[in-house]
Design an enzyme around this catalytic site. Sequence first.
Site, short mmCIF file in Angstrom:
data_model
loop_
_atom_site.label_atom_id
_atom_site.label_comp_id
_atom_site.label_asym_id
_atom_site.label_seq_id
_atom_site.Cartn_x
_atom_site.Cartn_y
_atom_site.Cartn_z
N GLN A 269 0.84 -1.19 0.00
CA GLN A 269 0.00 0.00 0.00
C GLN A 269 0.88 1.25 0.00
O GLN A 269 1.06 1.90 1.02
CB GLN A 269 -0.89 -0.03 1.25
CG GLN A 269 -1.97 1.01 1.27
CD GLN A 269 -3.13 0.63 0.38
OE1 GLN A 269 -3.53 -0.53 0.32
NE2 GLN A 269 -3.68 1.59 -0.31
N PHE A 270 1.43 1.61 -1.17
CA PHE A 270 2.32 2.77 -1.24
C PHE A 270 1.59 4.06 -0.87
O PHE A 270 2.21 5.03 -0.45
CB PHE A 270 2.99 2.89 -2.61
CG PHE A 270 2.09 3.45 -3.69
CD1 PHE A 270 2.10 4.81 -3.96
CD2 PHE A 270 1.25 2.62 -4.42
CE1 PHE A 270 1.28 5.33 -4.95
CE2 PHE A 270 0.43 3.13 -5.40
CZ PHE A 270 0.44 4.49 -5.67
N THR A 271 0.26 4.07 -0.98
CA THR A 271 -0.49 5.30 -0.67
C THR A 271 -0.43 5.67 0.81
O THR A 271 -0.83 6.78 1.17
CB THR A 271 -1.96 5.18 -1.14
OG1 THR A 271 -2.57 4.07 -0.47
CG2 THR A 271 -2.03 4.99 -2.64
#
Length: 155
Positions: free
Chosen positions: A78-80
């Site tokens: 989950q890079f966000t």
Amino acid sequence: MRAVLTRVNSASVTIDGQVVGKIGKGFLILLGVGPEDTEEKCRYLAEKALGLRVFEDENGKMNLGLSDVGGQVLVVSQFTLYGNCRKGRRPSFTDAANPELGNRLYEKFLTYCDELGYAPQHGIFGADMQVESVNDGPVTLLLDTDLLLDTPRRG
């Protein structure tokens, strides 16, 4: 590194209409990697997350860990989690690790989970994933190695 850990009764991740990871009672961990993260931080975060005692005992106290309840783990990249919303209305993701580092530490986190006794179900790094969960409680925690290890925060 950052993780959003949710205590769940069940969770799954689907890619292109196919379920690629599914668990019952346990932890859904959304995992983000920053540009200065290391294998040491990754190992620390895996140990911290999987060692948390957030399941209720017979007295209703959060006193039990994953092993006590036979829990499972689902990890989704989950890079966000490194989205910066300070300016404007559109998040910037420049605070996230580059894909090479992100994928390497994501895979390392999965390895550490396995070494700690929890063979993780997981998504696929960089894929368009649909995540479903039935939250238990709800109990959701934010773990950030910059805060947990008292390291200087980025921008």
